[in-house]
Design a protein around this motif. Structure first.
Motif, short mmCIF file in Angstrom:
data_model
loop_
_atom_site.label_atom_id
_atom_site.label_comp_id
_atom_site.label_asym_id
_atom_site.label_seq_id
_atom_site.Cartn_x
_atom_site.Cartn_y
_atom_site.Cartn_z
N ARG A 1 -2.14 22.14 44.26
CA ARG A 1 -2.28 23.23 43.29
C ARG A 1 -3.53 22.99 42.46
N VAL A 2 -4.68 23.27 43.07
CA VAL A 2 -5.95 23.02 42.39
C VAL A 2 -6.83 24.27 42.47
N HIS A 3 -7.77 24.35 41.58
CA HIS A 3 -8.73 25.45 41.56
C HIS A 3 -10.12 24.82 41.39
N GLY A 4 -11.13 25.56 41.85
CA GLY A 4 -12.49 25.05 41.66
C GLY A 4 -12.92 24.30 42.91
N PRO A 5 -14.02 23.62 42.83
CA PRO A 5 -14.84 23.35 41.65
C PRO A 5 -15.65 24.58 41.24
N TYR A 6 -16.05 24.60 40.01
CA TYR A 6 -16.83 25.69 39.46
C TYR A 6 -18.22 25.18 39.13
N ARG A 7 -19.20 26.07 39.31
CA ARG A 7 -20.58 25.67 39.05
C ARG A 7 -20.91 25.63 37.57
N THR A 8 -20.21 26.46 36.78
CA THR A 8 -20.50 26.52 35.35
C THR A 8 -19.20 26.58 34.56
N VAL A 9 -19.28 26.28 33.29
CA VAL A 9 -18.12 26.41 32.41
C VAL A 9 -17.70 27.87 32.35
#
Length: 93
Positions: free
Chosen positions: A62-70
């Protein structure tokens, strides 16, 4: 083998050679148990409940991302929160 004596208030000193072998430091926590008539001490670490829940989420995928920016992370978080708030509430049985 090292022998230790039980002192006032039932305190014992763990010999230096034993402490060094397991990497025990001042302030570390030990779990005390009785196993087959013997006292055993096992080093333990305390994990914050939130961190433990997060690690469980990761183990279960149950994970999300990774995201490039906040900003991208915040938008994804707000979108998930919005979806969750639109779901019908469960009623107690």
């Amino acid at each position: 083998m090292s022998l230790v004596a039980v002192k006032n208030k039932f305190q014992v000193v763990i010999p230096q050679s034993v402490r060094e072998q397991i990497g025990l430091n001042v302030g570390d926590l030990l779990e005390a148990r009785i196993e087959r008539g013997k006292i055993t001490f096992t080093p333990k670490s305390v994990v914050d409940r939130g961190i433990a829940e997060g690690l469980e989420d990761i183990r279960k995928g149950r994970v999300h991302g990774p995201y490039r920016t906040v900003q991208a992370a915040m938008e994804a978080f707000q979108e998930r929160t919005l979806k969750r708030s639109k779901r019908p509430k469960r009623t107690a049985p």
